[in-house]
Design a protein around this motif. Sequence first.
Motif, PDB file in Angstrom:
ATOM      1  N   GLU A  47      11.516  80.405  -0.549  1.00 55.58           N
ATOM      2  CA  GLU A  47      12.630  80.626   0.375  1.00 55.58           C
ATOM      3  C   GLU A  47      13.343  79.319   0.703  1.00 55.58           C
ATOM      4  O   GLU A  47      14.576  79.272   0.795  1.00 55.58           O
ATOM      5  CB  GLU A  47      12.117  81.294   1.648  1.00 55.58           C
ATOM      6  CG  GLU A  47      11.683  82.736   1.441  1.00 55.58           C
ATOM      7  CD  GLU A  47      10.916  83.308   2.616  1.00 55.58           C
ATOM      8  OE1 GLU A  47      10.853  84.544   2.729  1.00 55.58           O
ATOM      9  OE2 GLU A  47      10.367  82.520   3.424  1.00 55.58           O
ATOM     10  N   LEU A  48      12.569  78.252   0.873  1.00 59.37           N
ATOM     11  CA  LEU A  48      13.174  76.955   1.155  1.00 59.37           C
ATOM     12  C   LEU A  48      14.002  76.475  -0.033  1.00 59.37           C
ATOM     13  O   LEU A  48      15.128  75.989   0.128  1.00 59.37           O
ATOM     14  CB  LEU A  48      12.087  75.933   1.494  1.00 59.37           C
ATOM     15  CG  LEU A  48      12.564  74.517   1.833  1.00 59.37           C
ATOM     16  CD1 LEU A  48      13.531  74.528   3.008  1.00 59.37           C
ATOM     17  CD2 LEU A  48      11.367  73.615   2.128  1.00 59.37           C
ATOM     18  N   VAL A  49      13.459  76.639  -1.234  1.00 59.48           N
ATOM     19  CA  VAL A  49      14.182  76.221  -2.433  1.00 59.48           C
ATOM     20  C   VAL A  49      15.473  77.019  -2.595  1.00 59.48           C
ATOM     21  O   VAL A  49      16.506  76.490  -3.015  1.00 59.48           O
ATOM     22  CB  VAL A  49      13.291  76.372  -3.682  1.00 59.48           C
ATOM     23  CG1 VAL A  49      14.104  76.180  -4.954  1.00 59.48           C
ATOM     24  CG2 VAL A  49      12.162  75.361  -3.646  1.00 59.48           C
ATOM     25  N   THR A  50      15.438  78.298  -2.246  1.00 61.56           N
ATOM     26  CA  THR A  50      16.637  79.124  -2.339  1.00 61.56           C
ATOM     27  C   THR A  50      17.765  78.547  -1.486  1.00 61.56           C
ATOM     28  O   THR A  50      18.939  78.595  -1.858  1.00 61.56           O
ATOM     29  CB  THR A  50      16.334  80.565  -1.893  1.00 61.56           C
ATOM     30  OG1 THR A  50      15.371  81.144  -2.785  1.00 61.56           O
ATOM     31  CG2 THR A  50      17.587  81.425  -1.909  1.00 61.56           C
ATOM     32  N   GLU A  51      17.416  77.965  -0.341  1.00 65.51           N
ATOM     33  CA  GLU A  51      18.419  77.430   0.576  1.00 65.51           C
ATOM     34  C   GLU A  51      18.921  76.043   0.183  1.00 65.51           C
ATOM     35  O   GLU A  51      20.071  75.702   0.455  1.00 65.51           O
ATOM     36  CB  GLU A  51      17.845  77.371   1.999  1.00 65.51           C
ATOM     37  CG  GLU A  51      17.550  78.731   2.611  1.00 65.51           C
ATOM     38  CD  GLU A  51      18.802  79.582   2.766  1.00 65.51           C
ATOM     39  OE1 GLU A  51      19.881  79.013   3.039  1.00 65.51           O
ATOM     40  OE2 GLU A  51      18.708  80.808   2.591  1.00 65.51           O
ATOM     41  N   VAL A  52      18.071  75.227  -0.437  1.00 63.71           N
ATOM     42  CA  VAL A  52      18.465  73.835  -0.688  1.00 63.71           C
ATOM     43  C   VAL A  52      18.499  73.450  -2.161  1.00 63.71           C
ATOM     44  O   VAL A  52      19.097  72.433  -2.524  1.00 63.71           O
ATOM     45  CB  VAL A  52      17.525  72.858   0.062  1.00 63.71           C
ATOM     46  CG1 VAL A  52      17.492  73.170   1.539  1.00 63.71           C
ATOM     47  CG2 VAL A  52      16.108  72.889  -0.518  1.00 63.71           C
ATOM     48  N   VAL A  72      11.895  67.840   1.210  1.00 61.28           N
ATOM     49  CA  VAL A  72      12.387  68.238  -0.104  1.00 61.28           C
ATOM     50  C   VAL A  72      12.890  66.988  -0.808  1.00 61.28           C
ATOM     51  O   VAL A  72      13.807  66.324  -0.316  1.00 61.28           O
ATOM     52  CB  VAL A  72      13.529  69.264   0.024  1.00 61.28           C
ATOM     53  CG1 VAL A  72      14.046  69.654  -1.354  1.00 61.28           C
ATOM     54  CG2 VAL A  72      13.056  70.499   0.779  1.00 61.28           C
ATOM     55  N   ALA A  73      12.275  66.638  -1.931  1.00 59.31           N
ATOM     56  CA  ALA A  73      12.663  65.434  -2.671  1.00 59.31           C
ATOM     57  C   ALA A  73      13.394  65.827  -3.945  1.00 59.31           C
ATOM     58  O   ALA A  73      12.847  66.539  -4.791  1.00 59.31           O
ATOM     59  CB  ALA A  73      11.436  64.589  -3.002  1.00 59.31           C
ATOM     60  N   LEU A  92      16.188  80.121   8.080  1.00 61.09           N
ATOM     61  CA  LEU A  92      14.936  80.565   7.480  1.00 61.09           C
ATOM     62  C   LEU A  92      14.303  81.582   8.417  1.00 61.09           C
ATOM     63  O   LEU A  92      13.898  81.237   9.526  1.00 61.09           O
ATOM     64  CB  LEU A  92      13.999  79.376   7.251  1.00 61.09           C
ATOM     65  CG  LEU A  92      14.518  78.294   6.285  1.00 61.09           C
ATOM     66  CD1 LEU A  92      13.681  77.028   6.406  1.00 61.09           C
ATOM     67  CD2 LEU A  92      14.494  78.814   4.853  1.00 61.09           C
ATOM     68  N   HIS A  93      14.271  82.833   8.002  1.00 61.76           N
ATOM     69  CA  HIS A  93      13.755  83.914   8.847  1.00 61.76           C
ATOM     70  C   HIS A  93      14.486  83.953  10.190  1.00 61.76           C
ATOM     71  O   HIS A  93      13.863  84.038  11.255  1.00 61.76           O
ATOM     72  CB  HIS A  93      12.245  83.755   9.059  1.00 61.76           C
ATOM     73  CG  HIS A  93      11.435  83.966   7.823  1.00 61.76           C
ATOM     74  ND1 HIS A  93      10.908  85.192   7.459  1.00 61.76           N
ATOM     75  CD2 HIS A  93      11.076  83.102   6.829  1.00 61.76           C
ATOM     76  CE1 HIS A  93      10.252  85.079   6.316  1.00 61.76           C
ATOM     77  NE2 HIS A  93      10.345  83.825   5.910  1.00 61.76           N
TER      78      HIS A  93
END
Length: 227
Positions: A47-52, A72-73, A92-93
Amino acid sequence: MGGGLGGGGLMMGGGLGGGGLMGGGGVEPLSRAIFVKGVHPQTTHEELVTEVGGAGPLESIRINHERGEALVAFVSAYDAGALLASKASVKLHDQTAELSWGKAKPIPPELADAISAGATRNLQLVPLPAATELAALNAVFSQFGPIESIRVLRQTATGYINFCNVEAAVAAHKRYADGATGRDLCPSLPADAPEASAPVQVTFSSPARNSRPGGGGGAGGGRGGGG
């Protein structure tokens, strides 16, 4: 896939006390890392990767669910800068998480060389035995490092492993540099089954290919992320 960091946390300000990763004040104006504050406790790596992840290829993703923080690097500092220029927060949620500059260690020379040669945190497996299950792939590949997501496309007998960092993908690729067999990736196959000894190619793939919608399922929430 879920699962955060252990102790130490991803720290704002100050130093790297307790093994944490620093973000925020005192960081150089252009970094390849983005610090995420206010991460919902149910947020997955995917989910985090989807956003950034749409800003560019990612070198690693780390989440500390207890602290509600993530780092996130990106492979390139310019991609990190592009992300911050485009947004100051993500949802996120239904919870707003703030983005700011973070700090990551330099990429080791050997890993940098691998990335220059085409290594990503995404692997493609083809052709997979028809009986291959997500749980089996997770058991095989999680030994190399944390996994963001796994997908299997039954109609093309193709599998995709999205690791949380490039280093883990490089280790897995090295292990199967000469190819894997069907039974390596699907241990439940009878030894005398035709697919048991059939070769399976393990290659690096692009994030876009690994996140492409299609048939099959994903571990940790479905299809892979974008970076």
